[in-house]
Each structure stands twice: as C-alpha cells, then as structure tokens.
Write a protein that holds these residues in place. Structure first.
Motif, PDB file in Angstrom:
ATOM      1  N   GLY A  36      39.708 -26.361 -49.428  1.00 27.33           N
ATOM      2  CA  GLY A  36      39.797 -27.598 -49.150  1.00 27.33           C
ATOM      3  C   GLY A  36      39.207 -28.553 -49.553  1.00 27.33           C
ATOM      4  O   GLY A  36      38.878 -29.379 -49.557  1.00 27.33           O
ATOM      5  N   SER A  37      38.835 -28.028 -50.435  1.00 26.17           N
ATOM      6  CA  SER A  37      38.411 -29.390 -51.975  1.00 26.17           C
ATOM      7  C   SER A  37      38.876 -30.741 -51.888  1.00 26.17           C
ATOM      8  O   SER A  37      39.882 -30.177 -52.506  1.00 26.17           O
ATOM      9  CB  SER A  37      37.582 -28.210 -52.941  1.00 26.17           C
ATOM     10  N   ASP A  38      38.588 -31.681 -52.214  1.00 23.01           N
ATOM     11  CA  ASP A  38      39.191 -32.155 -52.649  1.00 23.01           C
ATOM     12  C   ASP A  38      39.302 -33.108 -54.350  1.00 23.01           C
ATOM     13  O   ASP A  38      39.216 -31.542 -54.891  1.00 23.01           O
ATOM     14  CB  ASP A  38      38.551 -33.724 -52.272  1.00 23.01           C
ATOM     15  N   LEU A  39      40.049 -33.570 -54.712  1.00 23.56           N
ATOM     16  CA  LEU A  39      40.448 -33.179 -56.308  1.00 23.56           C
ATOM     17  C   LEU A  39      39.283 -33.277 -56.909  1.00 23.56           C
ATOM     18  O   LEU A  39      38.925 -32.905 -58.880  1.00 23.56           O
ATOM     19  CB  LEU A  39      41.225 -35.100 -56.522  1.00 23.56           C
ATOM     20  N   ASN A  40      38.035 -34.076 -57.088  1.00 17.22           N
ATOM     21  CA  ASN A  40      36.946 -34.508 -57.630  1.00 17.22           C
ATOM     22  C   ASN A  40      36.021 -33.255 -57.962  1.00 17.22           C
ATOM     23  O   ASN A  40      35.229 -32.673 -58.984  1.00 17.22           O
ATOM     24  CB  ASN A  40      35.806 -36.052 -57.291  1.00 17.22           C
ATOM     25  N   THR A  41      36.104 -32.540 -56.181  1.00 17.84           N
ATOM     26  CA  THR A  41      35.202 -31.235 -56.555  1.00 17.84           C
ATOM     27  C   THR A  41      35.784 -29.940 -57.235  1.00 17.84           C
ATOM     28  O   THR A  41      35.205 -29.063 -58.111  1.00 17.84           O
ATOM     29  CB  THR A  41      35.271 -31.343 -55.187  1.00 17.84           C
ATOM     30  N   THR A  42      37.194 -29.892 -57.015  1.00 14.88           N
ATOM     31  CA  THR A  42      38.129 -29.179 -57.563  1.00 14.88           C
ATOM     32  C   THR A  42      37.634 -29.290 -59.741  1.00 14.88           C
ATOM     33  O   THR A  42      37.503 -28.130 -59.933  1.00 14.88           O
ATOM     34  CB  THR A  42      39.763 -29.122 -57.483  1.00 14.88           C
TER      35      THR A  42
END
Length: 359
Positions: A36-42
C-alpha cells in the motif's frame, strides 16, 4: 550479451544492463504496491535498488581497472538481477596478479561502506525490525552501508565464482601451483554449495539458486584450468586439422550445399590460392537457399571479417579465444597462407588424448 542495453563506457569498458533487470524493478514496485505504499515510497525503493547496483558497477570496475594494469582488458560489465558480471579476457596465471584483481572488487565496497560510516551519525534507539522493513529517506544511506558490508562478506565466501574462491586459489597457488590450488578451491566451493542447497530447502529457496550457481561455477573453473594445463607448451600446429574442405569465392551456393551434404563440415573456409578471403557457415547457406540464391557465388554471402591463428600461436590461447567467442571455426595460417583449421571440438579431442596419455 544479447538483449542488453548499453548505459555507457568507463575507461573503454562498455556498461550493459540486461533486460531482465527490468523484472527486478517491476518486482520491487509490485511489492511496494502490495504494502500500500504511495508513489514516492515506491520510487525511493526503486532508487535504492539502482543505488545498490551502482555500487555493484563500482565493484566490477575495481576488478576490471586492476586487470587493465596487468594488460588484461575487460570488454563489458553486465548488470543482471543477481548482480554484475565483468567479462575479463582472461585471469592471470601468476598468483599475485590474480590476488590483486580478486580483492580489488570487495575493496571498493569496503571503501564505500567506510565513507558512509564516517559521514553518517550513529544510530541509537532504532527498533531493528522497523529499520529493515521499509526504505525511507532516514535509513536509505544506512541500508546502503549495510548492503556494501554484505557484498564484502558474500564475496569473501571461498568458492568460485565469488572473489573469495579466487583469493583462496591465488594464496594456495603460491605453494601448490595453479592446477592443484584450483582443485582444492573448487572442491571446497562445491562442498559449500551443497550446504547452501541443504539450508535452502529448510529455510530460504533463494539459497538453492545460489548453491547451484556456486557449484557449477566451481566445476567449470576446475575443468577449464585442467584443460589449459593439458594444452600448456603446445602450439596451434599440433591441434589443428589439416584434412578439411574449402570453397573458392566463385563457387556457388549450390556447390557449397553439395560439399555440405558430401562431408561432415558445417562451416567452410573460403580461400583463393592459399589466401583466406572469408568464412561460410551452415546457417548462412540455409538462409541463401531460403532466399533462392542457389547460383549466387559464395563470395556474396560469406563473412569477410574473420580472425585467424598462426601455426606458432599457443594452443591454450586459441582454446581460450574459442571458448570466449564461440566461433565455430578459425583458419590457421603459416607464412600468410592457409595451413589448417581449428575449432573447439578438435581441441577437446586433443585434450582427451593428452588426458588418456597421462593416466
């Protein structure tokens, strides 16, 4: 390597990335999506993978640039999902040189880890699980330091094809000679590989893959060194074939097909009055047949660029070249004229005979 993208060159060494590397980045993105990570974390997680492989490139450059100092060129460094591969032309037979080349790669990771350790503040009261669960801006460089330490420890395993196996072989070779040293290092490597496979079945299947990689790497290195030892002191003249079929540049594709069917040759040397002008493979012939070029002279479909050996060249060097290029056939010249041909099969037969005579 096929299906690779060129990233650039460093000191004349081509840096390639294999297409399967995209699968690794895709897997990282998939895992982050599952969490469930957001784009920045990915993107940060993918950036970490790229940072790790940048360290891997520096590791391989450590090997390659050290080898260059000893006159050994490296054509490419290829990035794969499991790591990097530097395609050195050969490994030196002198133990001191091999030792320096082998330790140069891990030494680069030691320097990277040391620099990060000196620059980063010490960690205090950070839960261990939280630290390793997800990459964040706060732990990015700490984890990069940790990975470089792991790379050093992993490569220190005394098993081919890891650097530790080459270090062990080099140290043993000072006293025992290269052949015996390789046998001991390879046997130890295979024993460790079996241990990896056993532990992998119990805990982590990835260790099974590593075990297989180590086992066959150690086996291949041992066989190669034994073969080169059998060839030592022999010239290309002793291992070449003198009974072979050639083509004239004016011969047609039909003529070449007739010779292909009449004998056991799959490749031909094209020569005119003893001067080699090209080579012709079975696949080139079949392609010409498909294109209905039966009456076309072979000069129009042959390969005009080729490498030739001299009868006085070392047979061991010819064997290494054939292993490296996978070329089906090489012409052998004497005083500039065709004297014979040589291929991997014929050298292997020479090795079998030598092996039988020494046992």
């Amino acid at each position: 390597m096929k299906w690779s993208l060129t990233l650039g060159r460093v000191a004349g060494i081509k840096i390639l990335v294999h297409w399967t590397f995209v699968l690794l980045l895709g897997w990282v993105a998939f895992r982050e999506a599952q969490r469930g990570s957001d784009l920045n974390t990915t993107l940060l997680a993918m950036g970490f993978v790229l940072a790790v492989f940048f360290c891997v490139v520096l590791h391989e450059l450590g090997h390659s640039l050290t080898a260059q100092r000893f006159g050994i060129n490296t054509k490419t460094i290829t990035l794969l999902p499991i790591g990097g591969v530097a395609s050195l032309e050969r490994m030196p037979e002198k133990p001191r040189k091999e030792l320096l080349i082998a330790i140069a790669g891990p030494a680069v990771n030691v320097v990277i880890a040391l620099i990060l350790w000196l620059l980063l503040p010490s960690l205090q009261n950070v839960p261990e699980e939280e630290f390793f669960v997800q990459i964040t801006p706060a732990n990015f460089l700490y984890l990069l330091l940790f990975v470089n330490v792991v790379l050093v420890l992993f490569n220190a395993i005394p098993a081919f094809p890891m650097d530790g196996g080459r270090v062990l072989r080099a140290l043993l070779a000072f006293k025992l000679g290269r052949v015996r040293a390789t046998q001991i290092a390879a046997n130890l490597g295979q024993l460790l590989a079996i241990g990896f496979v056993f532990v992998g079945f119990l805990y982590n299947p990835f260790l099974i893959l590593i075990g297989a990689f180590v086992f066959f790497g150690a086996y291949s290195e041992n066989i190669l060194v034994q073969h080169l030892d059998y060839l030592r002191g022999h010239s290309v003249r002793e291992g070449m074939m003198t009974n072979f079929v050639t083509l004239n540049p004016t011969d047609t594709v039909r003529d070449a097909l007739n010779k292909l069917l009449m004998g056991s040759e799959h490749e031909f040397i094209v020569e005119e009055e003893g001067q080699v002008v090209g080579t012709l493979t079975r696949s080139q012939l079949i392609q010409a047949v498909k294109e209905e070029q039966m009456e076309t002279p072979v000069a129009h479909i042959m390969s005009g660029e080729f490498t030739a050996f001299n009868v006085q060249d070392k047979l061991s060097e010819a064997y290494t070249e054939l292993q490296k290029t996978k070329a089906p056939l090489y012409p052998v010249l004497e005083n500039g004229k065709l004297a014979g041909v040589i291929n991997t099969d014929n050298i292997n037969e020479f090795i079998m005979i030598k092996s039988a005579l020494t046992h």
